[in-house]
Design an enzyme around this catalytic site. Sequence first.
Site, PDB file in Angstrom:
ATOM      1  N   HIS A   7       0.817  -1.215   0.000  1.00  0.00           N
ATOM      2  CA  HIS A   7       0.000   0.000   0.000  1.00  0.00           C
ATOM      3  C   HIS A   7       0.847   1.261   0.000  1.00  0.00           C
ATOM      4  O   HIS A   7       2.007   1.244   0.378  1.00  0.00           O
ATOM      5  CB  HIS A   7      -0.974   0.025   1.191  1.00  0.00           C
ATOM      6  CG  HIS A   7      -0.329   0.064   2.552  1.00  0.00           C
ATOM      7  ND1 HIS A   7       0.013  -1.070   3.255  1.00  0.00           N
ATOM      8  CD2 HIS A   7       0.009   1.108   3.359  1.00  0.00           C
ATOM      9  CE1 HIS A   7       0.535  -0.727   4.429  1.00  0.00           C
ATOM     10  NE2 HIS A   7       0.549   0.603   4.519  1.00  0.00           N
ATOM     11  N   GLU A  43      -7.913   4.545   9.950  1.00  0.00           N
ATOM     12  CA  GLU A  43      -7.476   4.315   8.565  1.00  0.00           C
ATOM     13  C   GLU A  43      -8.469   3.493   7.767  1.00  0.00           C
ATOM     14  O   GLU A  43      -9.279   2.766   8.329  1.00  0.00           O
ATOM     15  CB  GLU A  43      -6.079   3.660   8.542  1.00  0.00           C
ATOM     16  CG  GLU A  43      -5.924   2.392   9.378  1.00  0.00           C
ATOM     17  CD  GLU A  43      -6.132   1.110   8.620  1.00  0.00           C
ATOM     18  OE1 GLU A  43      -6.294   1.146   7.390  1.00  0.00           O
ATOM     19  OE2 GLU A  43      -6.178   0.035   9.262  1.00  0.00           O
ATOM     20  N   GLN A  59      -3.882   3.324   1.373  1.00  0.00           N
ATOM     21  CA  GLN A  59      -4.274   3.428   2.781  1.00  0.00           C
ATOM     22  C   GLN A  59      -4.420   4.909   3.128  1.00  0.00           C
ATOM     23  O   GLN A  59      -3.441   5.660   3.080  1.00  0.00           O
ATOM     24  CB  GLN A  59      -3.209   2.787   3.685  1.00  0.00           C
ATOM     25  CG  GLN A  59      -3.573   2.845   5.168  1.00  0.00           C
ATOM     26  CD  GLN A  59      -2.532   2.159   6.044  1.00  0.00           C
ATOM     27  OE1 GLN A  59      -1.337   2.360   5.875  1.00  0.00           O
ATOM     28  NE2 GLN A  59      -2.996   1.350   6.980  1.00  0.00           N
ATOM     29  N   HIS A  83       3.831   7.194   3.681  1.00  0.00           N
ATOM     30  CA  HIS A  83       4.733   6.037   3.681  1.00  0.00           C
ATOM     31  C   HIS A  83       4.404   5.079   2.544  1.00  0.00           C
ATOM     32  O   HIS A  83       3.329   5.141   1.961  1.00  0.00           O
ATOM     33  CB  HIS A  83       4.685   5.301   5.034  1.00  0.00           C
ATOM     34  CG  HIS A  83       3.358   4.660   5.354  1.00  0.00           C
ATOM     35  ND1 HIS A  83       2.341   5.326   6.018  1.00  0.00           N
ATOM     36  CD2 HIS A  83       2.866   3.412   5.098  1.00  0.00           C
ATOM     37  CE1 HIS A  83       1.312   4.514   6.178  1.00  0.00           C
ATOM     38  NE2 HIS A  83       1.589   3.347   5.625  1.00  0.00           N
ATOM     39  N   GLU A 133       7.474   0.836   5.252  1.00  0.00           N
ATOM     40  CA  GLU A 133       6.790  -0.149   6.095  1.00  0.00           C
ATOM     41  C   GLU A 133       6.898  -1.530   5.447  1.00  0.00           C
ATOM     42  O   GLU A 133       6.756  -1.657   4.226  1.00  0.00           O
ATOM     43  CB  GLU A 133       5.311   0.257   6.220  1.00  0.00           C
ATOM     44  CG  GLU A 133       4.441  -0.711   7.017  1.00  0.00           C
ATOM     45  CD  GLU A 133       2.967  -0.292   7.024  1.00  0.00           C
ATOM     46  OE1 GLU A 133       2.644   0.845   6.623  1.00  0.00           O
ATOM     47  OE2 GLU A 133       2.134  -1.136   7.423  1.00  0.00           O
TER      48      GLU A 133
HETATM   49  C1  V0V Z   1       8.794  12.093   9.926  1.00  0.00           C
HETATM   50  N1  V0V Z   1       9.783  12.337   9.045  1.00  0.00           N
HETATM   51  C2  V0V Z   1       9.446  11.804   7.870  1.00  0.00           C
HETATM   52  C3  V0V Z   1       8.175  11.208   8.066  1.00  0.00           C
HETATM   53  N2  V0V Z   1       7.802  11.407   9.365  1.00  0.00           N
HETATM   54  N3  V0V Z   1      10.081  11.759   6.701  1.00  0.00           N
HETATM   55  C4  V0V Z   1       9.451  11.139   5.680  1.00  0.00           C
HETATM   56  N4  V0V Z   1       8.220  10.553   5.799  1.00  0.00           N
HETATM   57  C5  V0V Z   1       7.574  10.575   6.966  1.00  0.00           C
HETATM   58  N5  V0V Z   1       6.374   9.996   7.078  1.00  0.00           N
HETATM   59  C6  V0V Z   1      11.028  13.088   9.292  1.00  0.00           C
HETATM   60  C7  V0V Z   1      10.730  14.455   9.838  1.00  0.00           C
HETATM   61  O1  V0V Z   1      10.477  15.364   8.798  1.00  0.00           O
HETATM   62  C8  V0V Z   1      11.986  14.779  10.596  1.00  0.00           C
HETATM   63  O2  V0V Z   1      12.991  15.207   9.724  1.00  0.00           O
HETATM   64  C9  V0V Z   1      12.397  13.433  11.168  1.00  0.00           C
HETATM   65  O3  V0V Z   1      11.777  12.435  10.309  1.00  0.00           O
HETATM   66  C10 V0V Z   1      11.921  13.230  12.590  1.00  0.00           C
HETATM   67  O4  V0V Z   1      10.536  13.484  12.597  1.00  0.00           O
HETATM   68  P1  V0V Z   1       9.708  14.071  13.828  1.00  0.00           P
HETATM   69  O5  V0V Z   1       8.593  14.873  13.271  1.00  0.00           O
HETATM   70  O6  V0V Z   1      10.617  14.705  14.829  1.00  0.00           O
HETATM   71  O7  V0V Z   1       9.051  12.782  14.424  1.00  0.00           O
HETATM   72  P2  V0V Z   1       9.637  11.592  15.279  1.00  0.00           P
HETATM   73  O8  V0V Z   1      11.149  11.499  15.209  1.00  0.00           O
HETATM   74  O9  V0V Z   1       9.011  11.650  16.621  1.00  0.00           O
HETATM   75  O10 V0V Z   1       8.999  10.369  14.472  1.00  0.00           O
HETATM   76  C11 V0V Z   1       9.348  10.015  13.175  1.00  0.00           C
HETATM   77  C12 V0V Z   1       9.080   8.515  13.025  1.00  0.00           C
HETATM   78  C13 V0V Z   1       7.597   8.287  13.395  1.00  0.00           C
HETATM   79  C14 V0V Z   1       9.349   8.127  11.564  1.00  0.00           C
HETATM   80  C15 V0V Z   1      10.015   7.731  13.935  1.00  0.00           C
HETATM   81  O11 V0V Z   1       6.765   9.022  12.521  1.00  0.00           O
HETATM   82  C16 V0V Z   1       7.194   6.844  13.402  1.00  0.00           C
HETATM   83  O12 V0V Z   1       7.466   6.086  14.354  1.00  0.00           O
HETATM   84  N6  V0V Z   1       6.505   6.366  12.342  1.00  0.00           N
HETATM   85  C17 V0V Z   1       6.108   4.972  12.236  1.00  0.00           C
HETATM   86  C18 V0V Z   1       4.699   4.770  12.725  1.00  0.00           C
HETATM   87  C19 V0V Z   1       3.662   5.455  11.853  1.00  0.00           C
HETATM   88  O13 V0V Z   1       3.960   6.336  11.075  1.00  0.00           O
HETATM   89  N7  V0V Z   1       2.373   5.012  12.017  1.00  0.00           N
HETATM   90  C20 V0V Z   1       1.272   5.582  11.240  1.00  0.00           C
HETATM   91  C21 V0V Z   1       0.907   4.721  10.070  1.00  0.00           C
HETATM   92  P3  V0V Z   1      13.549  16.713   9.730  1.00  0.00           P
HETATM   93  O14 V0V Z   1      12.348  17.554   9.427  1.00  0.00           O
HETATM   94  O15 V0V Z   1      14.073  16.899  11.133  1.00  0.00           O
HETATM   95  O16 V0V Z   1      14.602  16.727   8.684  1.00  0.00           O
HETATM   96  S1  V0V Z   1       0.038   3.285  10.649  1.00  0.00           S
HETATM   97  C22 V0V Z   1      -0.019   2.151   9.377  1.00  0.00           C
HETATM   98  O17 V0V Z   1       0.569   2.442   8.282  1.00  0.00           O
HETATM   99  C23 V0V Z   1      -0.733   0.972   9.604  1.00  0.00           C
HETATM  100  C24 V0V Z   1      -1.483   0.708  10.853  1.00  0.00           C
HETATM  101  C25 V0V Z   1      -0.769  -0.094   8.565  1.00  0.00           C
HETATM  102  O18 V0V Z   1      -0.262   0.083   7.467  1.00  0.00           O
HETATM  103  O19 V0V Z   1      -1.348  -1.181   8.850  1.00  0.00           O
HETATM  104 CO    CO Z   2       0.623   1.606   6.421  1.00  0.00          CO
END
Ligand code: V0V
Ligand code: CO
Length: 142
Positions: A7, A43, A59, A83, A133
């Site tokens: 996705h 979602e 998604q 993502h 992911e």
């Molecule tokens: C953050 N950054 C990204 C980003 N999110 N870059 C590209 N794509 C993204 N989606 C960058 C952000 O611009 C910062 O860079 C840096 O990473 C740190 O971001 P932050 O805002 O300070 O946030 P953090 O460090 O607290 O968290 C970032 C992470 C977090 C990636 C660790 O978003 C995370 O754990 N994501 C995984 C979980 C998730 O996203 N769940 C929702 C989808 P600069 O600006 O400092 O350069 S759930 C899902 O998909 C499901 C359930 C499914 O598929 O089944």
């Molecule tokens: Co997802």
Amino acid sequence: MFLRIDHVGIACHDLEEKIEFYESTFGLTVVSREVNEEQGVREAMLHVADGPGGTSYVQLIEPLSPETAVGKFLAKRGEGVHHIGYGVADVTKALEEIGGKGIRLVDERPRHGSMGASIAFLHPKDVGGVLTELVESPQPKL
Ligand code: V0V
Ligand code: CO
């Protein structure tokens, strides 16, 4: 290692409005709607196509609050692609292999994902700015 694009995750402020947009503009159909508290999202999965490696979806994700991963993303970057989810046969094995290459893993262990999948995220900073992911479907679609 990858079987398919499972996705594309798209962050939005209003899930119902975006579902309506994807249905009316592209003729896509919602096949699942869930709230995932651990991931901080509401979602919906919309069916795109079936291929040899399995099914691909869009998604649509709305944050449960501003402090969540998607809430922070929306505040910083606005709506758009959040993502890419790739289908893998075994998410634990894939994590081991990718982690062994020095890529930062957001999740060391698989989490619960949409439609019963096991999922894990790789850090966007180690994947050229793309939040990546890994998705293991409950019944591998091979
Ligand atoms: C953050 N950054 C990204 C980003 N999110 N870059 C590209 N794509 C993204 N989606 C960058 C952000 O611009 C910062 O860079 C840096 O990473 C740190 O971001 P932050 O805002 O300070 O946030 P953090 O460090 O607290 O968290 C970032 C992470 C977090 C990636 C660790 O978003 C995370 O754990 N994501 C995984 C979980 C998730 O996203 N769940 C929702 C989808 P600069 O600006 O400092 O350069 S759930 C899902 O998909 C499901 C359930 C499914 O598929 O089944
Ligand atoms: Co997802």
